[in-house]
Design an enzyme around this catalytic site. Sequence first.
Site, short mmCIF file in Angstrom:
data_model
loop_
_atom_site.label_atom_id
_atom_site.label_comp_id
_atom_site.label_asym_id
_atom_site.label_seq_id
_atom_site.Cartn_x
_atom_site.Cartn_y
_atom_site.Cartn_z
N VAL A 1 0.87 -1.19 0.00
CA VAL A 1 0.00 0.00 0.00
C VAL A 1 0.90 1.23 0.00
O VAL A 1 1.72 1.38 0.90
CB VAL A 1 -0.86 0.07 1.29
N HIS A 2 0.78 2.06 -1.01
CA HIS A 2 1.60 3.29 -0.97
C HIS A 2 1.00 4.48 -1.69
O HIS A 2 1.54 5.56 -1.62
CB HIS A 2 2.99 3.02 -1.54
N ARG A 3 -0.09 4.28 -2.41
CA ARG A 3 -0.59 5.38 -3.23
C ARG A 3 -1.19 6.48 -2.37
O ARG A 3 -1.88 6.19 -1.37
CB ARG A 3 -1.64 4.82 -4.20
N ARG B 1 6.24 6.02 3.28
CA ARG B 1 5.13 6.98 3.43
C ARG B 1 3.99 6.37 4.23
O ARG B 1 3.41 7.00 5.11
CB ARG B 1 4.63 7.43 2.05
#
Length: 349
Positions: A202-204, A235
Site C-alpha cells: 500500500v503506498h498510493r 510513506r
Amino acid sequence: MVKIVTVIGARPQFIKAAVLSRLMHLEPYSADFKEFIIHTGQHYDQNMSAVFFEEMAIPAPQINLGIGGKSHGAMTGEMLIAIEKILMDIKPDLVLVYGDTDSTLAGALAAGKLLIPIAHVEAGLRSHVMAMPEEQNRILTDHLASWLLAPTATAAENLAKENVHGRIHITGDIMYDAHLFYRPRAQMPPCAREEPYFLATVHRAENTDNKANLENIFAGLSQIKERVILPLHPRTRQKCQTFGLNIPPNIKVLEPVGYLEMLGLELNAKAIITDSGGVQKEAYFCQKPCITLRSETEWVETVTSGWNTLAATNGEAIAEAAKNLKIPQNYPPLYGDGHCGEKILKILG
Ligand code: UDP
C-alpha cells in the site's frame, strides 16, 4: 552513437531502467548507445534506491541530485532547474524517461524546453483520474514526447485519442522483461517459508493520506484468515504513525524489500493485494490472483482477463475477494514477449 540521458528517481523506475541500461552495455547495442544516468534522489533510502542498483547491476548514476522528500511542486521545480543545467552541458541526442513520477515530468520538461527529443517508456497509461499526481505527470510527459513507447494496445489507443504528436510504438511491457530476466534469481525471505500467505503493498497517496481509507484497508486485511505479509512503504509507515493506526495481528510488517526478495514473495504468495501499478502486473506475470486497492486501474487488461479484482478501499470487498479468489483458466500474453527492451533500442537507434 546515440547519446542518451536517462532520468530516474523512484523505485519502479530503477526496475524499468535496469532492462535498457543492461542492454545498452551489451553487444550489439554498446556500439550504438552511450548512456548517462541522472538520479534525481526522489527515493533515497537504502531499501528504496541503492538496493536496486546493487541487486539488478544497474550502472551507478553519474549524478545524484539529492532532491527528495519535498512537496510535488518543490521537487519538480528543483529537479527541472538542475536537469536543465546538466542537459545544456551534456547535449544528449535524447532524454529517456520512465513511468509517471515527478522525476519523469521534470526530465521531460527540461528536455522539452531545450528542444531535446524525449522517449517515454510506459506511455499511454491512463486512470482517467486527474486528481492523481501520476496521471498529471503521464499526460504532460506524453504530450511532450517524440517516442511514445506504449506497453499495450490499450495504451496506444489512449494516446491516439489524445492526438499526441510523437510517434506511437507498441513495445510490450518493460517490467515483463525485468521479471523474466531476474526470476531465476528470486530470493525468499525466511518469514515467507512457512504457511500460505497473502502479499500486500500500500503506498498510493489517495490511500495513505486519508485516514478512513487506510483504516478500511486494514479492516479488510484483518478479516483474512491467512497471514498477510506487508513490506511497508516509508510513506505508509509514517502515515500509520501520524494517524495512530494499529496494524492488525495477522499482518506481518516488513521493511521495503529489494526486487529479488519481492519476486520471491510474489511467486510464493497465495494471492497479492496492492494499490501499486507495477505489483498488479507482477501478480499477473506470476499467475497469482490480484486484489487491487483502487476503484480503477491503468492496467485494465488484468481486470478484463479476470485475474484482477478492484476492491477499492472497501474492507468488506477486500475480505470477500480474498475469501473467494478467482483463478481464471485463460492466461493471455497481455504484456509482450519479454523483448520490449530490444524493441525500444531498435526504435531509438
Ligand atoms: N517492490 C519492491 N520492494 C517492495 C515493494 C515493491 O521491490 O517492498 C517493487 C515491485 O516488485 C515493483 C515495483 O517495486 O517492481 C513497484 O513499485 P511501486 O509499487 O513503488 O510503484 P508503482 O508501480 O505503483 O508506480
